[in-house]
Design an enzyme around this catalytic site. Structure first.
Site, PDB file in Angstrom:
ATOM      1  N   ASP A  83      55.021 -10.128  81.775  1.00 29.80           N
ATOM      2  CA  ASP A  83      53.562 -10.248  81.841  1.00 29.80           C
ATOM      3  C   ASP A  83      52.953  -9.520  80.645  1.00 29.80           C
ATOM      4  O   ASP A  83      53.128  -8.312  80.493  1.00 29.80           O
ATOM      5  CB  ASP A  83      53.026  -9.648  83.140  1.00 29.80           C
ATOM      6  CG  ASP A  83      53.539 -10.381  84.371  1.00 29.80           C
ATOM      7  OD1 ASP A  83      53.617 -11.623  84.314  1.00 29.80           O
ATOM      8  OD2 ASP A  83      53.865  -9.715  85.370  1.00 29.80           O
ATOM      9  N   LEU A  84      52.243 -10.236  79.815  1.00 25.27           N
ATOM     10  CA  LEU A  84      51.746  -9.709  78.553  1.00 25.27           C
ATOM     11  C   LEU A  84      50.883  -8.460  78.750  1.00 25.27           C
ATOM     12  O   LEU A  84      49.886  -8.485  79.484  1.00 25.27           O
ATOM     13  CB  LEU A  84      50.936 -10.787  77.823  1.00 25.27           C
ATOM     14  CG  LEU A  84      50.372 -10.411  76.455  1.00 25.27           C
ATOM     15  CD1 LEU A  84      51.495 -10.098  75.474  1.00 25.27           C
ATOM     16  CD2 LEU A  84      49.490 -11.530  75.912  1.00 25.27           C
ATOM     17  N   ASP A  85      51.280  -7.369  78.084  1.00 21.69           N
ATOM     18  CA  ASP A  85      50.539  -6.104  78.079  1.00 21.69           C
ATOM     19  C   ASP A  85      50.289  -5.551  79.482  1.00 21.69           C
ATOM     20  O   ASP A  85      49.313  -4.847  79.721  1.00 21.69           O
ATOM     21  CB  ASP A  85      49.200  -6.261  77.338  1.00 21.69           C
ATOM     22  CG  ASP A  85      49.378  -6.508  75.857  1.00 21.69           C
ATOM     23  OD1 ASP A  85      50.373  -6.025  75.292  1.00 21.69           O
ATOM     24  OD2 ASP A  85      48.528  -7.205  75.257  1.00 21.69           O
ATOM     25  N   GLN A  86      51.183  -5.850  80.411  1.00 19.79           N
ATOM     26  CA  GLN A  86      51.036  -5.377  81.788  1.00 19.79           C
ATOM     27  C   GLN A  86      52.178  -4.463  82.209  1.00 19.79           C
ATOM     28  O   GLN A  86      52.292  -4.118  83.384  1.00 19.79           O
ATOM     29  CB  GLN A  86      50.973  -6.570  82.741  1.00 19.79           C
ATOM     30  CG  GLN A  86      49.816  -7.516  82.505  1.00 19.79           C
ATOM     31  CD  GLN A  86      48.468  -6.852  82.702  1.00 19.79           C
ATOM     32  OE1 GLN A  86      48.239  -6.187  83.722  1.00 19.79           O
ATOM     33  NE2 GLN A  86      47.577  -7.005  81.745  1.00 19.79           N
TER      34      GLN A  86
END
Length: 295
Positions: free
Chosen positions: A237-240
């Site tokens: 999950d992008l930037d999570q």
């Protein structure tokens, strides 16, 4: 990297480190420390944390191996007996095993130069066998520090193929930690799965308010009063991913866009270095989608 609000110590090379989490229950500390004492270990650091809402216990313990009666190859199998009894998830590390880093970069040089300088000075106790980039602009930096530079031009058509080539190169050099030092490519879930909790990213802390290009310009236009940086483990999950380290600084209406970019770059360098220091000194324990970062 060495922050005034954190206790920083470098373990001697003959040190073993256990990172543990389990359901909280009586006797955990007793059994872990008893195992170490029973085999002649001298504990040099012990930290623990309990999350009552999750009923979760977290622990980091380090001990010297000078008079330890078990060979390093025996420790894991012998400790596993205790771990099963307490439903522990655990990792065993040795201070003598230096992390092998690959630095991935694009065009921005500030994080790369900072990490290379720390490495050259001995402040960052790791090995850096290679630098990977999707641009050729920073080759001179790698040559200046004597580290091989690998250029992989990336397009939407060759991205999957390039990632497979990069992964093969990482395996060839026995890389265990990947640092995205301002690498401006979204890496695939397959790449992430190859290095779980071992890919570290750095970015500004304006997300999700100012996404896309030129976040500092957007922040200037909105008149922000605080800017910051965040370093985290990369997940699908992008930037999570779980956050390792963050920092902020205050700015005013007198600061120009150029000032914000300069201040932001300083924050990014220091936050990435701080996160990496915690990672390579085995002070980070990932639990679900957050971290316990021991001092």
């Amino acid at each position: 990297m060495r922050r005034a609000d954190k206790k920083v110590s470098t373990m001697p090379n003959d040190t073993a480190i256990l990172l543990i989490h389990s359901p909280d229950q009586p006797g955990l500390v007793h059994d872990v420390t008893g195992f170490i004492f029973a085999h002649g270990g001298n504990i040099v650091d012990l930290q623990q944390h309990i999350d009552p809402e999750e009923n979760a216990f977290f622990m980091r313990v380090a001990w010297t191996l000078e008079k330890f009666t078990l060979d390093t190859e025996e420790i894991a199998s012998r400790f596993a007996i205790i771990a099963r009894r307490h439903q522990m998830r655990w990792k065993l590390r040795f201070a003598s095993n230096r992390h092998r880093l690959a630095l991935l970069v694009s065009k921005e040089s500030h994080c790369l130069y900072d990490l290379l300088s720390r490495h050259e000075s001995g402040e960052l106790p790791v090995d850096i066998p290679l630098i990977i980039s999707n641009h050729d602009l920073l080759r001179s930096a790698s040559e200046r520090f004597g580290i091989p530079f690998h250029h992989f031009p990336v397009t939407k058509d060759n991205k999957a193929e390039v990632e497979q080539q990069q992964l093969a190169l990482l395996r060839e050099h026995r890389i265990d930690t990947v640092v995205l030092a301002r690498y401006m490519q979204i890496i695939s879930a397959g790449f992430v799965e190859a290095y779980p909790d071992n890919i570290i990213n750095i970015h500004h802390s304006f997300l999700p308010a100012f996404v896309g290009a030129k976040p500092y310009h957007q922040a200037y236009e909105r008149g922000v009063k605080i800017i910051g940086a965040t370093s985290h483990y990369v997940t699908a999950d992008l930037d999570q991913g779980p956050i390792i380290h963050q920092d902020i600084t205050r700015v005013t209406h007198e600061d120009s866009v150029r000032d914000l970019v300069r201040i932001g770059k300083d924050l990014e360098k220091n936050v990435l270095a701080g996160a990496l220091w915690s990672h390579v000194t085995n002070k980070v324990l990932v639990y679900r989608n957050k971290t316990i970062v021991f001092a």
